[in-house]
Design a protein around this motif. Structure first.
Motif, PDB file in Angstrom:
ATOM      1  N   LYS A  76       2.062   0.791   3.884  1.00 32.76           N
ATOM      2  CA  LYS A  76       1.330   1.184   2.637  1.00 32.76           C
ATOM      3  C   LYS A  76       0.180   1.444   3.182  1.00 32.76           C
ATOM      4  N   GLU A  80      -2.863   3.541  -1.625  1.00 32.15           N
ATOM      5  CA  GLU A  80      -2.043   2.920  -2.206  1.00 32.15           C
ATOM      6  C   GLU A  80      -2.311   1.612  -2.717  1.00 32.15           C
ATOM      7  N   ASN A  83      -5.258   2.042  -5.397  1.00 27.45           N
ATOM      8  CA  ASN A  83      -4.675   2.563  -6.347  1.00 27.45           C
ATOM      9  C   ASN A  83      -3.859   1.660  -7.077  1.00 27.45           C
ATOM     10  N   SER A  84      -3.223   0.554  -6.755  1.00 27.44           N
ATOM     11  CA  SER A  84      -2.275  -0.520  -7.226  1.00 27.44           C
ATOM     12  C   SER A  84      -3.506  -1.267  -7.861  1.00 27.44           C
ATOM     13  N   ASN A  87      -5.264   0.664 -11.083  1.00 26.48           N
ATOM     14  CA  ASN A  87      -4.496   1.050 -12.016  1.00 26.48           C
ATOM     15  C   ASN A  87      -3.547   0.187 -12.520  1.00 26.48           C
ATOM     16  N   GLY A  88      -3.315  -0.640 -11.429  1.00 28.79           N
ATOM     17  CA  GLY A  88      -1.890  -1.594 -11.717  1.00 28.79           C
ATOM     18  C   GLY A  88      -0.632  -1.283 -11.422  1.00 28.79           C
ATOM     19  N   LYS A  89       0.314  -2.072 -11.125  1.00 25.78           N
ATOM     20  CA  LYS A  89       1.496  -1.564 -10.752  1.00 25.78           C
ATOM     21  C   LYS A  89       2.621  -2.292 -11.126  1.00 25.78           C
ATOM     22  N   ASN A  90       3.567  -1.810 -11.701  1.00 23.94           N
ATOM     23  CA  ASN A  90       4.738  -2.793 -12.332  1.00 23.94           C
ATOM     24  C   ASN A  90       4.170  -3.804 -13.308  1.00 23.94           C
ATOM     25  N   ARG A  94      -3.828  -3.598 -14.524  1.00 27.80           N
ATOM     26  CA  ARG A  94      -5.091  -2.723 -14.036  1.00 27.80           C
ATOM     27  C   ARG A  94      -6.371  -3.512 -13.831  1.00 27.80           C
TER      28      ARG A  94
END
Length: 120
Positions: A76, A80, A83-84, A87-90, A94
């Motif tokens: 990673k 990344e 950003n996760s 903005n959130g991820k899966n 966020r």
């Protein structure tokens, strides 16, 4: 040309951020308030990621990564992780709606410190 400027801006930002955050247990936010990364992580992230970053039962069901895994950490990029969180991820929400930018940057730096050291 725009991508070159954006790339330079990202690198400058992350260089400044990680230079500032490395080695600090807390960072000053706006108006002198202290931002404690461990407390932020425990309050906002530990429900799924666990206090140590290994993940909780709920987190495992949601397939959160083991943040202490050296292999995960090595794959990673800092951008990344930031950003996760932003903005959130899966299924991860966020956090830009609830946390200040300095808090998000401090959390990203804290995630990097969760990696388990391999014993010789």
């Amino acid at each position: 040309m725009v991508n070159v400027k954006r790339t330079i801006a990202y690198h400058a930002f992350f260089l400044a951020f990680f230079s500032l955050c490395s080695g600090f247990s807390s960072v000053s936010g706006q108006e002198g308030e202290e931002v404690n990364p461990k407390k932020l992580f425990e309050y906002h992230c530990a429900t799924c990621h666990g206090e140590d970053g290994n993940g909780t039962k709920r987190g495992h069901e949601l397939k959160v990564p083991n943040l202490t895994d050296p292999e995960w950490q090595s794959t990673k990029k800092d951008e990344e992780i930031l950003n996760s969180i932003t903005n959130g991820k899966n299924k991860m929400p966020r956090w830009s709606d609830k946390l200040k930018p300095v808090e998000i940057r401090v959390l990203a730096g804290y995630v990097r410190k969760l990696v388990l050291k391999k014993r010789p």
